[in-house]
Design a protein around this motif. Structure first.
Motif, mmCIF file in Angstrom:
data_model
loop_
_atom_site.group_PDB
_atom_site.id
_atom_site.type_symbol
_atom_site.label_atom_id
_atom_site.label_comp_id
_atom_site.label_asym_id
_atom_site.label_seq_id
_atom_site.Cartn_x
_atom_site.Cartn_y
_atom_site.Cartn_z
ATOM 1 N N ALA A 248 29.779 -2.874 -68.282
ATOM 2 C CA ALA A 248 30.779 -2.535 -67.528
ATOM 3 C C ALA A 248 30.500 -1.343 -66.570
ATOM 4 N N SER A 249 29.292 -0.874 -66.899
ATOM 5 C CA SER A 249 28.696 0.643 -66.268
ATOM 6 C C SER A 249 28.266 0.288 -64.728
ATOM 7 N N ASP A 250 28.570 1.459 -63.955
ATOM 8 C CA ASP A 250 28.058 1.342 -62.493
ATOM 9 C C ASP A 250 26.572 0.839 -62.473
ATOM 10 N N THR A 251 25.736 1.316 -63.588
ATOM 11 C CA THR A 251 24.518 0.873 -63.451
ATOM 12 C C THR A 251 24.008 -0.675 -63.674
ATOM 13 N N ASP A 252 24.936 -1.413 -64.523
ATOM 14 C CA ASP A 252 24.895 -2.616 -64.948
ATOM 15 C C ASP A 252 25.421 -3.560 -63.634
ATOM 16 N N LYS A 253 26.491 -2.876 -62.817
ATOM 17 C CA LYS A 253 26.883 -3.360 -61.600
ATOM 18 C C LYS A 253 25.851 -3.545 -60.656
ATOM 19 N N ALA A 254 25.215 -2.543 -60.454
ATOM 20 C CA ALA A 254 24.026 -2.277 -59.644
ATOM 21 C C ALA A 254 23.017 -3.282 -59.657
ATOM 22 N N ARG A 255 22.536 -3.518 -60.902
ATOM 23 C CA ARG A 255 21.557 -4.292 -61.207
ATOM 24 C C ARG A 255 21.824 -5.892 -60.979
ATOM 25 N N GLY A 256 23.193 -6.027 -61.395
ATOM 26 C CA GLY A 256 23.266 -7.362 -60.947
ATOM 27 C C GLY A 256 23.431 -7.536 -59.253
ATOM 28 N N ALA A 257 23.740 -6.681 -58.721
ATOM 29 C CA ALA A 257 24.018 -6.850 -57.236
ATOM 30 C C ALA A 257 22.244 -6.790 -56.800
ATOM 31 N N ASP A 258 21.553 -6.090 -57.442
ATOM 32 C CA ASP A 258 19.940 -6.099 -56.983
ATOM 33 C C ASP A 258 19.385 -7.463 -57.186
ATOM 34 N N VAL A 259 19.757 -8.167 -58.374
ATOM 35 C CA VAL A 259 19.006 -9.435 -58.496
ATOM 36 C C VAL A 259 19.635 -10.607 -57.618
ATOM 37 N N GLY A 260 20.728 -10.277 -57.027
ATOM 38 C CA GLY A 260 21.262 -11.431 -56.022
ATOM 39 C C GLY A 260 22.581 -11.727 -56.560
ATOM 40 N N ALA A 261 23.336 -11.421 -57.572
ATOM 41 C CA ALA A 261 24.668 -11.833 -57.805
ATOM 42 C C ALA A 261 25.558 -11.714 -56.642
ATOM 43 N N ASN A 262 26.630 -12.656 -56.523
ATOM 44 C CA ASN A 262 27.471 -12.474 -55.450
ATOM 45 C C ASN A 262 28.784 -11.911 -56.083
#
Length: 283
Positions: A248-262
């Motif tokens: 749930a961290s902001d870093t994890d969310k950012a990683r998700g966005a970086d790899v292309g998750a919608n």
């Protein structure tokens, strides 16, 4: 055996014959003389609409391996196509062929005992060249044309059957996987499940999926790596990918966005309506 006066013609590289008594006339037709009327092709002849078709289509020659091996004939005139007008009773129709040949008398031999009745064929003859030539049955050809026209017209009003959107659900936890699968199926989706990221990647290539819903922490291939691997393929650039995870961290969310998750949904705050709303919007 019987003596018949026939018109020889060539279609798909093969010589066929039509009894002359059914041939009304021959003519050459240009593409702009052909009209489409309720899925049928017609030509205007002396103020009347005459149904026309390609003889090769009626005889289904394009589906025959035997003909495909020898059908190398190229029409000499690409602007005007030879057409034979045939009259059966009161019905007149036209057949497009590749080449018109001469008329001649032939000896028609009946079908063998093995082939007593062949659709569109009356019998056969042997030409002077030694080639076996099929003598066509005009009455059958008219029926074939009418059946073809009926099937085209009757097929048009049918509504396209809507298929359920197909979702690939990638989750290693059996309870979570079962819960999410039931939720999606109840909402009207078809679901294919994968036990981990590697399994999901392999299954992705077996069907045309509308979206991927994946966990992040999984053995063999985690959700972030799976998303990155999917995005490497040009055909999957617009495929919706939703990550559902406990990270749930902001870093994890950012990683998700970086790899292309919608979308990135946290399991601890999991809301069924939110998942369905996001999925519906992305699809």
């Amino acid at each position: 055996m019987a003596i018949n006066n026939v018109l020889l013609l060539e279609v798909q590289g093969i010589v066929h014959a039509l009894p002359v008594e059914f041939v009304q006339r021959t003519l050459f037709i240009s593409p702009n003389q052909i009209f489409s009327n309720k899925d049928c092709k017609t030509i205007n002849l002396d103020g009347q609409s005459v149904l026309v078709a390609n003889l090769a289509d009626l005889l289904e020659l394009s589906n025959s391996p035997a003909y495909s091996e020898i059908a190398k004939f190229e029409p000499q005139d690409q602007i005007h196509q030879p057409c034979i007008l045939i009259k059966v009773g009161e019905e007149v129709f036209g057949l497009f062929v590749d080449r018109l040949m001469q008329t001649q008398e032939v000896v028609m031999k009946p079908q063998s005992q093995l082939l007593k009745r062949v659709r569109n064929v009356s019998g056969a003859t042997i030409l002077g060249s030694g080639e076996v030539c099929m003598i066509l049955n005009p009455s059958d050809l008219l029926k074939s044309l009418q059946q073809q026209t009926t099937s085209l017209v009757s097929a048009k009003p049918r509504k396209t059957v809507k298929t359920k959107p197909l979702i690939l659900l990638v989750e290693d936890s059996i309870p979570v996987r079962t819960q999410e699968k039931r939720l999606l199926e109840k909402a009207g989706y078809e679901v294919v499940v994968a036990e981990d990221g590697l399994d999901g990647y392999h299954k992705l290539q077996t069907r045309a999926f509308d979206a991927v819903i994946s966990d992040v922490e999984m053995p063999n291939l985690d959700g972030l790596s799976l998303t990155q691997k999917i995005r490497q393929h040009p055909e999957y650039q617009t495929l919706p990918i939703i990550l559902v995870t406990t990270l749930a961290s902001d870093t994890d969310k950012a990683r998700g966005a970086d790899v292309g998750a919608n979308a990135y949904i946290i399991k601890s705050n999991f809301n069924q309506d939110v998942l369905l709303e996001i999925l519906g919007r992305l699809i």
